[in-house]
Design a protein around this motif. Structure first.
Motif, PDB file in Angstrom:
ATOM      1  N   PHE A  61      -0.791  27.017  -3.685  1.00 53.00           N
ATOM      2  CA  PHE A  61      -0.693  25.737  -2.994  1.00 53.00           C
ATOM      3  C   PHE A  61      -0.130  24.651  -3.901  1.00 53.00           C
ATOM      4  CE2 PHE A  61      -4.218  27.328  -0.098  1.00 53.00           C
ATOM      5  CZ  PHE A  61      -3.335  27.597   0.928  1.00 53.00           C
ATOM      6  N   SER A  62      -0.475  24.698  -5.197  1.00 55.15           N
ATOM      7  CA  SER A  62       0.059  23.696  -6.118  1.00 55.15           C
ATOM      8  C   SER A  62       1.568  23.840  -6.262  1.00 55.15           C
ATOM      9  CB  SER A  62      -0.620  23.835  -7.482  1.00 55.15           C
ATOM     10  OG  SER A  62      -0.305  25.086  -8.080  1.00 55.15           O
ATOM     11  N   ARG A  63       2.048  25.075  -6.325  1.00 52.28           N
ATOM     12  CA  ARG A  63       3.499  25.277  -6.420  1.00 52.28           C
ATOM     13  C   ARG A  63       4.198  24.875  -5.125  1.00 52.28           C
ATOM     14  NH1 ARG A  63       1.382  29.868  -9.165  1.00 52.28           N
ATOM     15  NH2 ARG A  63       1.863  29.793 -11.402  1.00 52.28           N
ATOM     16  N   MET A  64       3.556  25.139  -3.994  1.00 50.25           N
ATOM     17  CA  MET A  64       4.135  24.708  -2.725  1.00 50.25           C
ATOM     18  C   MET A  64       4.227  23.187  -2.654  1.00 50.25           C
ATOM     19  SD  MET A  64       2.298  27.301  -0.027  1.00 50.25           S
ATOM     20  CE  MET A  64       2.824  26.300   1.344  1.00 50.25           C
ATOM     21  N   ASN A  65       3.175  22.519  -3.101  1.00 50.29           N
ATOM     22  CA  ASN A  65       3.183  21.058  -3.094  1.00 50.29           C
ATOM     23  C   ASN A  65       4.240  20.512  -4.041  1.00 50.29           C
ATOM     24  OD1 ASN A  65       2.414  18.455  -2.479  1.00 50.29           O
ATOM     25  ND2 ASN A  65       0.727  18.414  -3.932  1.00 50.29           N
ATOM     26  N   ARG A  66       4.380  21.147  -5.198  1.00 48.43           N
ATOM     27  CA  ARG A  66       5.397  20.700  -6.153  1.00 48.43           C
ATOM     28  C   ARG A  66       6.798  20.922  -5.600  1.00 48.43           C
ATOM     29  NH1 ARG A  66       4.757  23.089 -12.029  1.00 48.43           N
ATOM     30  NH2 ARG A  66       2.798  21.972 -11.741  1.00 48.43           N
ATOM     31  N   ALA A  67       7.008  22.060  -4.945  1.00 43.59           N
ATOM     32  CA  ALA A  67       8.320  22.326  -4.349  1.00 43.59           C
ATOM     33  C   ALA A  67       8.626  21.337  -3.229  1.00 43.59           C
ATOM     34  CB  ALA A  67       8.366  23.756  -3.821  1.00 43.59           C
ATOM     35  N   PHE A  68       7.610  21.018  -2.423  1.00 44.92           N
ATOM     36  CA  PHE A  68       7.807  20.049  -1.339  1.00 44.92           C
ATOM     37  C   PHE A  68       8.172  18.680  -1.899  1.00 44.92           C
ATOM     38  CE2 PHE A  68       6.010  16.831   1.546  1.00 44.92           C
ATOM     39  CZ  PHE A  68       6.727  17.133   2.699  1.00 44.92           C
ATOM     40  N   PHE A  78       0.831  -1.208   0.000  1.00 43.91           N
ATOM     41  CA  PHE A  78       0.000   0.000   0.000  1.00 43.91           C
ATOM     42  C   PHE A  78       0.866   1.259   0.000  1.00 43.91           C
ATOM     43  CE2 PHE A  78      -2.121   3.393   2.366  1.00 43.91           C
ATOM     44  CZ  PHE A  78      -3.271   3.551   1.607  1.00 43.91           C
ATOM     45  N   SER A  79       1.913   1.270   0.824  1.00 46.25           N
ATOM     46  CA  SER A  79       2.780   2.451   0.903  1.00 46.25           C
ATOM     47  C   SER A  79       3.501   2.703  -0.412  1.00 46.25           C
ATOM     48  CB  SER A  79       3.800   2.271   2.035  1.00 46.25           C
ATOM     49  OG  SER A  79       3.150   2.065   3.269  1.00 46.25           O
ATOM     50  N   THR A  80       3.866   1.636  -1.110  1.00 44.51           N
ATOM     51  CA  THR A  80       4.552   1.797  -2.392  1.00 44.51           C
ATOM     52  C   THR A  80       3.613   2.323  -3.470  1.00 44.51           C
ATOM     53  OG1 THR A  80       6.041  -0.029  -1.814  1.00 44.51           O
ATOM     54  CG2 THR A  80       5.933   0.616  -4.131  1.00 44.51           C
ATOM     55  N   CYS A  81       2.425   1.765  -3.529  1.00 41.63           N
ATOM     56  CA  CYS A  81       1.477   2.180  -4.573  1.00 41.63           C
ATOM     57  C   CYS A  81       0.966   3.598  -4.346  1.00 41.63           C
ATOM     58  CB  CYS A  81       0.305   1.199  -4.635  1.00 41.63           C
ATOM     59  SG  CYS A  81       0.756  -0.470  -5.160  1.00 41.63           S
ATOM     60  N   ILE A  82       0.824   3.994  -3.080  1.00 44.47           N
ATOM     61  CA  ILE A  82       0.285   5.324  -2.805  1.00 44.47           C
ATOM     62  C   ILE A  82       1.265   6.417  -3.210  1.00 44.47           C
ATOM     63  CG2 ILE A  82       1.153   5.692  -0.472  1.00 44.47           C
ATOM     64  CD1 ILE A  82      -2.439   6.306  -1.676  1.00 44.47           C
ATOM     65  N   GLN A  83       2.537   6.056  -3.413  1.00 43.01           N
ATOM     66  CA  GLN A  83       3.523   7.052  -3.826  1.00 43.01           C
ATOM     67  C   GLN A  83       3.271   7.563  -5.239  1.00 43.01           C
ATOM     68  OE1 GLN A  83       5.739   8.412  -1.774  1.00 43.01           O
ATOM     69  NE2 GLN A  83       4.901   7.078  -0.171  1.00 43.01           N
ATOM     70  N   PHE A  84       2.477   6.836  -6.017  1.00 43.16           N
ATOM     71  CA  PHE A  84       2.161   7.303  -7.362  1.00 43.16           C
ATOM     72  C   PHE A  84       1.332   8.585  -7.338  1.00 43.16           C
ATOM     73  CE2 PHE A  84       3.108   2.832  -8.288  1.00 43.16           C
ATOM     74  CZ  PHE A  84       3.946   2.981  -9.384  1.00 43.16           C
ATOM     75  N   VAL A  85       0.794   8.928  -6.180  1.00 37.37           N
ATOM     76  CA  VAL A  85       0.062  10.189  -6.057  1.00 37.37           C
ATOM     77  C   VAL A  85       0.990  11.368  -6.328  1.00 37.37           C
ATOM     78  CG1 VAL A  85      -1.279  11.622  -4.462  1.00 37.37           C
ATOM     79  CG2 VAL A  85      -1.574   9.149  -4.465  1.00 37.37           C
ATOM     80  N   GLN A  86       2.299  11.184  -6.071  1.00 33.66           N
ATOM     81  CA  GLN A  86       3.248  12.264  -6.306  1.00 33.66           C
ATOM     82  C   GLN A  86       3.304  12.663  -7.778  1.00 33.66           C
ATOM     83  OE1 GLN A  86       4.478  13.739  -3.785  1.00 33.66           O
ATOM     84  NE2 GLN A  86       4.004  12.227  -2.209  1.00 33.66           N
ATOM     85  N   LEU A  87       2.908  11.765  -8.674  1.00 34.39           N
ATOM     86  CA  LEU A  87       2.903  12.102 -10.100  1.00 34.39           C
ATOM     87  C   LEU A  87       1.873  13.174 -10.425  1.00 34.39           C
ATOM     88  CD1 LEU A  87       3.207   8.521 -11.650  1.00 34.39           C
ATOM     89  CD2 LEU A  87       5.021  10.221 -11.376  1.00 34.39           C
ATOM     90  N   LEU A  88       0.885  13.347  -9.560  1.00 34.55           N
ATOM     91  CA  LEU A  88      -0.147  14.343  -9.815  1.00 34.55           C
ATOM     92  C   LEU A  88       0.383  15.766  -9.702  1.00 34.55           C
ATOM     93  CD1 LEU A  88      -3.129  12.730  -7.868  1.00 34.55           C
ATOM     94  CD2 LEU A  88      -2.583  12.535 -10.291  1.00 34.55           C
ATOM     95  N   THR A  89       1.576  15.935  -9.119  1.00 37.05           N
ATOM     96  CA  THR A  89       2.131  17.283  -8.992  1.00 37.05           C
ATOM     97  C   THR A  89       2.566  17.855 -10.332  1.00 37.05           C
ATOM     98  OG1 THR A  89       4.315  16.328  -8.526  1.00 37.05           O
ATOM     99  CG2 THR A  89       2.906  16.838  -6.646  1.00 37.05           C
ATOM    100  N   ILE A  90       2.565  17.045 -11.379  1.00 28.86           N
ATOM    101  CA  ILE A  90       2.927  17.557 -12.704  1.00 28.86           C
ATOM    102  C   ILE A  90       1.902  18.582 -13.173  1.00 28.86           C
ATOM    103  CG2 ILE A  90       3.323  16.891 -15.107  1.00 28.86           C
ATOM    104  CD1 ILE A  90       4.256  14.189 -14.106  1.00 28.86           C
ATOM    105  N   ASN A  91       0.644  18.342 -12.853  1.00 29.70           N
ATOM    106  CA  ASN A  91      -0.430  19.256 -13.234  1.00 29.70           C
ATOM    107  C   ASN A  91      -0.737  20.197 -12.081  1.00 29.70           C
ATOM    108  OD1 ASN A  91      -3.593  19.840 -13.322  1.00 29.70           O
ATOM    109  ND2 ASN A  91      -2.882  19.515 -15.421  1.00 29.70           N
ATOM    110  N   ASP A  92      -0.922  21.484 -12.389  1.00 29.89           N
ATOM    111  CA  ASP A  92      -1.151  22.480 -11.337  1.00 29.89           C
ATOM    112  C   ASP A  92      -2.440  22.210 -10.568  1.00 29.89           C
ATOM    113  OD1 ASP A  92       1.178  23.781 -11.884  1.00 29.89           O
ATOM    114  OD2 ASP A  92       0.274  25.316 -13.162  1.00 29.89           O
TER     115      ASP A  92
END
Length: 224
Positions: A151-158, A29-43
């Protein structure tokens, strides 16, 4: 084993769950949930994921208080030796089922004080805390969505900083030197500004826009 349900007890099948199976499930579960980080590509998606993450902080605090209250009521019912609430663990499961409305334990043979405790628990949790949680989430979502771009830029920077922390120090140093953060940013010819940034040139068409406001800062050439 058996579980107390409305109308009697239901036998549950024996399930052999090892710690290795639990750890494998958590790791998957922890490995698959990391794919959420790919959503930071879109604002917009980055802003949405950041908003959800901030809202989970309110959910965590609310669930922590609910857990403490549930433990208190479960201990009370187990001490009272009420029907379907004889032990502490059974009381916890019974109250949890009562909250989610999933096969609530039978209260046919529960005494009046026990019924009062159960009703009080339902009023506090279902009517009180869960409604407060819904109101908190609504207010938090309304306030966070006002500045979605920021907030989207903050999330992307994080996310970028997290990924960068996994890179070797030599690679990070090479990237830092290529970006030339130590070089001053030139405001104008002969006007050297501060360092530590990336310069982006402003298009000349901006000055022709009727909404353009001239820069009111008086600058003098020379070193900063």
């Amino acid at each position: 084993p058996s579980c107390p349900l409305r109308g009697g007890y239901v036998n549950l099948p024996d399930v052999d769950i090892s710690w290795r199976m639990v750890l494998n499930a958590i790791t998957t579960f922890s490995t698959c949930i990391q794919f959420v980080q790919l959503l930071t590509i879109n604002d917009k998606l980055a802003a949405f994921t950041y908003t959800i993450g901030r809202m989970f902080e309110d959910v965590y605090r609310n669930l922590l208080v609910i857990s403490i209250i549930m433990v208190s009521f479960a201990a009370t019912l187990s001490v009272m030796r009420e029907d379907s609430f004889q032990t502490f663990d059974v009381s916890i499961v019974g109250l949890l089922r009562t909250i989610v409305g999933l096969h609530s334990p039978s209260t046919t043979y529960v005494s009046s004080p026990g019924a009062f405790v159960i009703i009080l628990f339902v009023v506090i949790i279902d009517i009180g805390f869960l409604n407060i949680l819904i109101a908190q989430l609504a207010l938090a979502y309304e306030s966070l969505t006002k500045e979605t771009a920021g907030f989207s830029r903050m999330n992307r920077a994080f996310t970028t900083v997290e990924i960068e922390s996994l890179m070797p120090l030599a690679t990070r140093r090479k990237i830092f030197l290529e970006l030339q953060f130590d070089q001053p940013l030139e405001f104008d010819n002969g006007d050297s500004g501060p360092s530590g940034g990336i310069q982006v040139l402003e298009p000349a068409s901006v000055r022709a826009d009727p909404r353009y406001v001239p820069d009111r800062i008086m600058r003098f050439t020379g070193e900063a």
